[in-house]
Design an enzyme around this catalytic site. Structure first.
Site, PDB file in Angstrom:
ATOM      1  N   GLU A   1     -10.894  -6.497 -12.496  1.00  0.00           N
ATOM      2  CA  GLU A   1      -9.945  -6.417 -11.734  1.00  0.00           C
ATOM      3  C   GLU A   1      -9.577  -7.963 -11.523  1.00  0.00           C
ATOM      4  OE1 GLU A   1      -8.059  -7.258  -8.813  1.00  0.00           O
ATOM      5  OE2 GLU A   1      -9.476  -6.599  -7.303  1.00  0.00           O
TER       6      GLU A   1
ATOM      7  N   CYS B   1      -7.007  -9.782  -3.316  1.00  0.00           N
ATOM      8  CA  CYS B   1      -5.840  -9.578  -4.330  1.00  0.00           C
ATOM      9  C   CYS B   1      -4.779  -8.844  -4.007  1.00  0.00           C
ATOM     10  CB  CYS B   1      -6.988  -9.063  -5.727  1.00  0.00           C
ATOM     11  SG  CYS B   1      -8.046  -7.815  -5.130  1.00  0.00           S
TER      12      CYS B   1
END
Length: 503
Positions: free
Chosen positions: A287, A321
């Site tokens: 990720e 994020c």
């Protein structure tokens, strides 16, 4: 006893005096016990290195959270040998017994909740609410993945062919290397680690050097639940000495990573090389961040849209994020929305994270702060207009005022590169289709949101807005385990959906 259906952990209500008192007490106890030295833990053994590093409080860089070991390649190799040996035992432990360790760990986390919150408040500058949400998410991961393991271990549906008895069984992979980030230092750490070992794998955990203390707290909980030594091994230290040794090791079976695009690409490349003696292809779960947009259509409640953008852009100092770093606004409402954003941003309080009056705490470290200030200057140099912030806030810590840059070119540097801080680019769109075009113009594809009252446009966004997590008429942060399985496309990673049924 029957296991109840999964339910998300409730957040603490800090408006209650008793809850506030518990959090204050936990902070006081932690501050009275700082600067201790913590070992690496390999096969249950406490291992000390010649070289050390310190974890500091970004709100007060003079405050040392703890002293940690700079692990070596030798430490990494030793951890691998132990993890490989332990796997031969652990893989045969029944799934129910493995899941029980997670259920027990969740109970301990609930008991130690305010201590865990306090550690994140001081070590990584999370405000009270952000830290508490992080702990709640960690508990959710434990509860969710324990139930998932039981589902995977149950009888799997396969078509029965005449004259045969067919079975499909999920089996463990081997040794997993877990490399978590500092921004969700308990939740993501716990999710990645627990998913790996509940599935019958053994783990080598390399914590972020910005958040080793909260990682060590997880190791304490793992020890408290009685997980056998060597199932999870803790090796802090430099990425090159520890991380690269583990990623390239022929006995590594898979790597779970959350962090920057650059490091994620490096891990993917190195993991793809088959080493001498390696008899499998390594799997990588990565990720790697995003450049997330919120589209604001005309005809919407602008106060509501502005509030969603502000929380998404500046919650935890924009260091998520999933954070909104681009507001893409229909030209008909652009000026009015920009006014609202500037007003709301200028009213946000910035200061030490342990003071619950502050909406924003510090950014993670000095180099990150300097990089953010460079990005702000680049945005201005490329034609953007500084509408709010752009300067350090008062205090000894790494504080930056919430920053808004208006009239940003959709292809400009700050519209394309991940800044990972409280810097919002505001971009004007001619119409809704143009806004969608801009939203899809980066190399990322993690989260996004759309504010619109037009049903056809919302349906179009569902089809065309290329992100892993799309939210309609709400903020683009705050994914909940089981409710919003989380992961993105393109350079945002492998879309492995943490907190979902695929993970």
């Amino acid at each position: 006893m029957a296991i109840k259906p999964f339910k998300n952990e409730k957040l603490s209500d800090f408006s209650k005096p008793e809850t506030r008192r518990k959090q204050v007490t936990a902070l006081e106890i932690l501050e009275a016990n700082l600067s201790k030295e913590y070992p690496n833990i390999i096969g249950g053994e406490k291992v000390y290195s010649n070289e050390k590093f310190e974890s500091i409080n970004p709100s007060n860089p003079q405050q040392i959270m703890g002293v940690f070991q700079k692990g070596t390649a030798q430490d990494a190799n030793k951890a691998m040998d132990i993890a490989v040996a332990k796997f031969e035992e652990w893989k045969f432990v029944p799934a129910k017994k493995r899941a029980d360790y997670l259920f027990r760990a969740a109970k301990i986390m609930r008991k130690r909740r305010f201590e865990l919150n306090a550690t994140m408040i001081l070590e990584v500058g999370k405000t009270w609410i952000e830290a508490d949400a992080d702990t709640a998410e960690a508990i959710d991961f434990l509860e969710f993945y324990a139930r998932e393991m039981l589902r995977y271990a149950s009888k799997q549906p396969v078509i029965q062919y005449k004259g045969e008895k067919n079975e499909l069984v999920y089996i463990p992979l081997g040794v997993g290397v877990v490399i978590p980030p500092w921004n969700f230092p308990l939740a993501i750490l716990t999710g990645m680690t627990s998913a790996a070992f509940v599935a019958g794998n053994t783990v080598i955990l390399k914590p972020s050097s910005d958040s080793p203390l909260i990682a060590y707290k997880l190791m304490e909980i793992i020890e408290e639940v009685g997980l056998p030594a060597g199932i999870v091994n803790f090796v802090a230290g430099p990425g090159r000495a520890v991380g690269d040794t583990l990623v390239t090791h022929p006995k590594t079976r898979f790597i779970a990573f959350t962090g920057s695009k650059e490091v994620g690409i490096h891990i993917n490349v190195e993991a793809a090389r088959v080493q001498p003696g390696q008899i499998w292809l390594k799997r990588v779960v990565a990720e790697m961040g995003g450049k997330d947009s919120i589209i604001v259509d005309d005809g919407v409640d602008l106060d509501e849209a502005a509030a969603g953008i502000i929380v998404s852009a500046f919650g935890y100092q924009g260091q998520k994020c999933s954070a909104c770093s681009r507001a893409i606004v229909h030209e008909k409402v652009y000026d009015r929305l920009l006014e609202l954003l500037v007003y709301k941003a200028n009213s946000l309080t910035v200061g030490p994270a342990k003071d619950p009056q502050n909406f924003m705490g510090p950014v993670i470290n000095k180099s990150s702060l300097e990089k953010m200030l460079e990005y702000i200057q680049t945005g201005i140099n490329e034609g953007g207009k500084l509408a709010a912030g752009g300067v350090r806030a008062q205090g000894e810590g790494f504080f930056l005022r919430p920053t808004i840059i208006a009239d940003v070119d959709p292809k400009g540097t700050i519209a394309q590169e991940e800044i990972f801080g409280p810097v919002l680019a505001v971009i004007k769109a001619k119409d809704f289709d143009h806004a969608l075009e801009i939203a899809n113009n980066t190399e990322y594809g993690l989260t996004g949101a759309v504010y619109s009252k037009n049903r056809k446009r919302l349906e179009k966004a569902k089809e065309l807005f290329h992100v892993g997590n799309l939210y309609l008429n709400r903020k683009c942060t705050g994914a909940m385990v089981g409710v919003h399985p989380f992961g993105g496309f393109n350079m945002s990673g492998t879309d492995s959906k943490a907190g979902g049924r695929d993970y």
